[in-house]
Scaffold this motif. Structure first.
Motif, PDB file in Angstrom:
ATOM      1  N   ASN A  51       6.092  12.965   0.153  1.00  0.00           N
ATOM      2  CA  ASN A  51       5.596  12.246  -1.021  1.00  0.00           C
ATOM      3  C   ASN A  51       5.116  10.850  -0.664  1.00  0.00           C
ATOM      4  O   ASN A  51       4.275  10.280  -1.364  1.00  0.00           O
ATOM      5  N   GLY A  52       5.635  10.297   0.426  1.00  0.00           N
ATOM      6  CA  GLY A  52       5.205   8.966   0.841  1.00  0.00           C
ATOM      7  C   GLY A  52       3.720   8.882   1.117  1.00  0.00           C
ATOM      8  O   GLY A  52       3.112   7.817   0.948  1.00  0.00           O
ATOM      9  N   VAL A  53       3.110   9.990   1.527  1.00  0.00           N
ATOM     10  CA  VAL A  53       1.673   9.994   1.806  1.00  0.00           C
ATOM     11  C   VAL A  53       0.887   9.525   0.582  1.00  0.00           C
ATOM     12  O   VAL A  53      -0.108   8.812   0.699  1.00  0.00           O
ATOM     13  N   MET A  54       1.355   9.907  -0.606  1.00  0.00           N
ATOM     14  CA  MET A  54       0.625   9.575  -1.833  1.00  0.00           C
ATOM     15  C   MET A  54       0.534   8.073  -2.071  1.00  0.00           C
ATOM     16  O   MET A  54      -0.354   7.603  -2.764  1.00  0.00           O
ATOM     17  N   THR A  55       1.456   7.314  -1.506  1.00  0.00           N
ATOM     18  CA  THR A  55       1.458   5.866  -1.774  1.00  0.00           C
ATOM     19  C   THR A  55       0.510   5.093  -0.878  1.00  0.00           C
ATOM     20  O   THR A  55       0.111   3.989  -1.235  1.00  0.00           O
ATOM     21  N   TRP A  56       0.149   5.638   0.264  1.00  0.00           N
ATOM     22  CA  TRP A  56      -0.664   4.843   1.177  1.00  0.00           C
ATOM     23  C   TRP A  56      -1.966   5.490   1.628  1.00  0.00           C
ATOM     24  O   TRP A  56      -2.897   4.798   2.012  1.00  0.00           O
ATOM     25  N   TYR A  57      -2.066   6.805   1.594  1.00  0.00           N
ATOM     26  CA  TYR A  57      -3.266   7.446   2.136  1.00  0.00           C
ATOM     27  C   TYR A  57      -4.495   7.158   1.270  1.00  0.00           C
ATOM     28  O   TYR A  57      -4.437   7.246   0.039  1.00  0.00           O
ATOM     29  N   ARG A  58      -5.586   6.804   1.939  1.00  0.00           N
ATOM     30  CA  ARG A  58      -6.871   6.618   1.272  1.00  0.00           C
ATOM     31  C   ARG A  58      -7.937   7.354   2.070  1.00  0.00           C
ATOM     32  O   ARG A  58      -8.031   7.186   3.292  1.00  0.00           O
ATOM     33  N   SER A  59      -8.724   8.136   1.381  1.00  0.00           N
ATOM     34  CA  SER A  59      -9.833   8.828   2.022  1.00  0.00           C
ATOM     35  C   SER A  59     -10.753   7.785   2.670  1.00  0.00           C
ATOM     36  O   SER A  59     -11.026   6.750   2.086  1.00  0.00           O
ATOM     37  N   GLY A  60     -11.190   8.065   3.886  1.00  0.00           N
ATOM     38  CA  GLY A  60     -12.052   7.117   4.585  1.00  0.00           C
ATOM     39  C   GLY A  60     -11.276   6.069   5.366  1.00  0.00           C
ATOM     40  O   GLY A  60     -11.857   5.151   5.940  1.00  0.00           O
ATOM     41  N   GLY A  61      -9.948   6.194   5.385  1.00  0.00           N
ATOM     42  CA  GLY A  61      -9.115   5.255   6.131  1.00  0.00           C
ATOM     43  C   GLY A  61      -9.104   5.576   7.622  1.00  0.00           C
ATOM     44  O   GLY A  61      -9.908   6.365   8.123  1.00  0.00           O
TER      45      GLY A  61
END
Length: 195
Positions: free
Chosen positions: A164-174
């Motif tokens: 679930n931690g991915v949802m807090t930091w992942y941004r497409s194009g990062g």
């Protein structure tokens, strides 16, 4: 009470749920009023009650629909016979399914405290069904000697929390692509349970 002239239940109902979802995710359930939801949709506050009995019912429906969609999507996957591959599949599924629904995920975890006891029990049972699917994989791996886990229930909750931690930091194009993120998380999960 008749619907507002020009309104359509098959259009207005989903718009109300979408508006509530966004407002609850941005401001929190307790801070959002039915009047704010109505304003977001562009209807009179009283018109909302043609579509939902109250704000609690609206929150419950959003969370219930999210969990039903999650369980249905996971059930439709063709499950691998190989336990390690089943765990890898779960990791990838969880990340990709939830990244497409950040507001639903936020509400599903942060607003449980605002459910009535009966609604909480129903939602908790649905969450447990999903958690049980992961725990079954971990138990199978434990029994086969592939995994070394002190407590499969705690491991289940820890893995889901990590994913679930991915949802807090992942941004497409990062810096990392979604495929790379999935590989990194799979490696972390695999290492955390491996014998």
């Amino acid at each position: 009470m008749a619907r507002t002239q020009g309104s359509h239940s098959d259009i207005t109902g989903p718009r109300i749920r979408k508006a509530a979802l966004g407002l609850f995710a941005r401001h929190g359930y307790a801070a959002v009023s039915m009047r704010q939801i109505a304003a977001e949709v562009g209807v009179q506050a009283g018109a909302l009650y043609n579509y939902t009995p109250d704000k609690q019912s609206l929150l419950y429906r959003l969370m219930y629909e999210h969990m039903q969609e999650l369980l249905s999507a996971y059930d439709q996957l063709e499950k691998p016979a190989d336990t390690a591959e089943a765990l890898r599949q779960f990791v990838g599924f969880h990340i990709r399914f939830h990244l497409q629904r950040p507001d639903e995920v936020f509400i599903a975890y942060m607003e449980l405290r605002n459910l009535t006891p009966d609604n909480f029990s129903e939602l908790e049972a649905l969450r447990r069904t999903y958690e049980d699917a992961l725990e079954a994989i971990l138990q199978d791996g434990q029994e086969a000697g592939l995994f070394d886990i002190a407590d499969t229930k705690i491991a289940t909750l820890a893995v889901i929390a990590m994913l679930n931690g991915v949802m807090t930091w992942y941004r497409s194009g990062g810096r990392l692509s979604l495929d790379e993120v999935e590989r990194v998380y799979w490696d972390m999960v695999r290492r955390s349970v491996s014998a």
